[in-house]
Design an enzyme around this catalytic site. Structure first.
Site, PDB file in Angstrom:
ATOM      1  N   ALA A 140     -16.403  17.426 -11.785  1.00  0.00           N
ATOM      2  CA  ALA A 140     -15.346  16.915 -11.431  1.00  0.00           C
ATOM      3  C   ALA A 140     -15.367  16.183 -10.188  1.00  0.00           C
ATOM      4  O   ALA A 140     -15.578  16.777  -9.178  1.00  0.00           O
ATOM      5  CB  ALA A 140     -14.026  17.710 -11.234  1.00  0.00           C
ATOM      6  N   GLN A 253      -5.217   8.717   4.464  1.00  0.00           N
ATOM      7  CA  GLN A 253      -6.036   8.710   5.630  1.00  0.00           C
ATOM      8  C   GLN A 253      -7.240   8.892   5.565  1.00  0.00           C
ATOM      9  O   GLN A 253      -8.389   7.867   6.299  1.00  0.00           O
ATOM     10  CB  GLN A 253      -5.403   9.857   6.698  1.00  0.00           C
ATOM     11  CG  GLN A 253      -5.987   9.923   8.045  1.00  0.00           C
ATOM     12  CD  GLN A 253      -5.360  10.652   9.076  1.00  0.00           C
ATOM     13  OE1 GLN A 253      -4.446  10.127   9.511  1.00  0.00           O
ATOM     14  NE2 GLN A 253      -6.040  11.718   9.698  1.00  0.00           N
ATOM     15  N   GLU A 254      -7.951   9.688   4.466  1.00  0.00           N
ATOM     16  CA  GLU A 254      -9.381   9.711   4.451  1.00  0.00           C
ATOM     17  C   GLU A 254      -9.983   8.532   3.956  1.00  0.00           C
ATOM     18  O   GLU A 254     -10.901   7.752   4.582  1.00  0.00           O
ATOM     19  CB  GLU A 254      -9.452  10.486   3.337  1.00  0.00           C
ATOM     20  CG  GLU A 254     -10.954  10.656   2.853  1.00  0.00           C
ATOM     21  CD  GLU A 254     -11.410  11.778   1.767  1.00  0.00           C
ATOM     22  OE1 GLU A 254     -12.391  11.815   1.283  1.00  0.00           O
ATOM     23  OE2 GLU A 254     -10.464  12.516   1.293  1.00  0.00           O
ATOM     24  N   ASN A 378     -14.618   3.004  -5.750  1.00  0.00           N
ATOM     25  CA  ASN A 378     -14.148   1.765  -5.489  1.00  0.00           C
ATOM     26  C   ASN A 378     -13.500   1.349  -6.720  1.00  0.00           C
ATOM     27  O   ASN A 378     -12.658   0.865  -6.893  1.00  0.00           O
ATOM     28  CB  ASN A 378     -15.054   0.617  -4.944  1.00  0.00           C
ATOM     29  CG  ASN A 378     -15.259   0.887  -3.525  1.00  0.00           C
ATOM     30  OD1 ASN A 378     -14.757   1.834  -2.960  1.00  0.00           O
ATOM     31  ND2 ASN A 378     -15.861  -0.028  -2.990  1.00  0.00           N
TER      32      ASN A 378
END
Length: 389
Positions: A140, A253-254, A378
């Protein structure tokens, strides 16, 4: 190197207040004096010494955005950005305090009880505790709903069983936020976050320090939980099953932080390349005097200016509480793609020397690649953006 963004004449955001600028300068000096001289050793040993973490804590560079009552400096993400940018500008990218400061500590501040915050945050601010978050498993990665690590309640304890991989700060960390299933039948709604202090438990085991392409100084590990018993008081949140929501709330935020790392390295790469082509000669003239070089650098400066402007806007929105997940995903994917393009083009202008490890651009080339993978690939970012259409 001084601040490359200033050298390149890039736009300065309104959120860089006087105290944020002072923190950047202080962090830059600290990293140049205390970390950079030892960084080659950290790369060779594939881990940053714990003493460096303790020095960073003493210098006020750990938990800068945590409230003063919990040992922090009472700042905001703007202050964390200043520290992360300094890391990227100095070139000590494997020093994993960004994750510690801007990912792990906020989970405790946002979802922890008062007792948990008082217990853990001051020790994170001093460097006594080094933070990690254990999400990814062998089966995962970007699919967090596929987590199989299980935490079963037994009286006033949870017993955790499972394995994690690719965990940043994995060898050094002694406070780990573990993504677990407390009720596998409920899927995402059965996910919980449980804090494990590794110094206080049995059954916890670190695997090998993983052999990566880049970011060698940053320890990245497999972790194993074999019937690890922790108090039920270590659950983050008032009740079980809140973990997936907590992750979704904090991931923007990460992802923005990955954008911070990306724009900082891109700026450093361009500034270093400009210096190089002004000195290096070929065919009787400096490399900077070739039209191709000028055009390439003009393109890169334009793209970095666009990236810096977008990043500055994202931070301003985040500080105002308005950075939505789709835009954070845009920042993560576009800025990390930009980072890769910039570093690749810059390395080309170094010629054969760019392929030599003694030149910083070579290390940047290796270190940049993972940015398009971690924090959600991405490709996953594009799926998240598409859902907002």
């Amino acid at each position: 190197m001084t601040n490359p963004a200033e050298v390149l004449g890039l736009p300065k955001p309104v959120w860089i207040t006087e105290d944020v600028a002072m923190l950047y300068d202080m962090a830059h000096r600290f990293l140049v004096d205390e970390i950079a001289p030892h960084y080659d050793d950290y790369e060779k040993n594939e881990i940053v010494d714990r003493s460096a973490w303790e020095k960073a804590g003493a210098a006020g560079l750990l938990c800068a955005s945590m409230p003063e009552e919990y040992g922090g400096a009472g700042g905001t993400f703007a202050h964390e950005s200043a520290i992360i940018e300094a890391i990227g500008h100095v070139g000590v990218d494997g020093f994993g305090i960004g994750l510690h400061n801007a990912i792990v500590a906020p989970y405790i501040l946002r979802y922890g009880s008062e007792e948990q915050k008082k217990k853990w945050l001051p020790r994170m601010a001093s460097g006594e505790l080094i933070g990690a978050i254990a999400m990814t498993e062998p089966g995962a990665g970007s699919d967090l709903q596929g987590v199989r690590t299980r935490a079963e309640k037994a009286g006033n304890q949870y017993r955790i069983n499972g394995s994690k991989t690719f965990i940043t700060n994995g060898q050094n960390a002694n406070l780990i936020v573990v993504v677990t299933k407390t009720d596998p039948a409920k899927g995402a709604k059965g996910t919980s976050l449980i804090v494990v202090e590794t110094d206080e438990v049995e059954g916890f085991q670190r695997g090998r320090n993983l052999d990566k392409i880049g970011l060698k100084a940053n320890d990245t590990s497999e972790l194993f939980f074999n019937d690890v018993a922790v108090p039920t008081a270590n659950l983050l949140g008032a009740e079980e099953g809140q973990g997936f929501i907590q992750l979704m709330q904090q991931l923007p935020q990460e992802r923005l932080m990955i954008g911070t790392t990306a724009i900082a390295m891109a700026e450093r790469a361009l500034a270093a390349t400009i210096d190089y082509v002004k000195e290096r000669q070929a065919f009787g003239q400096k490399i900077i005097d070739f039209q191709n070089t000028q055009f390439k650098l003009a393109e890169l400066k334009t793209e970095i200016t666009i990236g810096r402007t977008f990043y500055n806007d994202c931070v301003a929105r985040h500080l105002a509480g308005g950075l939505d997940p789709a835009t954070a995903s845009m920042a993560k994917y576009w800025l990390s793609d930009l980072q890769g393009r910039v570093v690749d083009e810059c390395l080309q202008l170094f010629g054969g020397y760019g392929y030599m490890n003694e030149y910083p651009i070579a290390r940047m080339y290796r270190d940049a690649r993972v940015q398009r993978i971690y924090g959600g690939t991405n490709e996953i970012m594009k799926l998240l953006i598409a859902r907002s259409l």
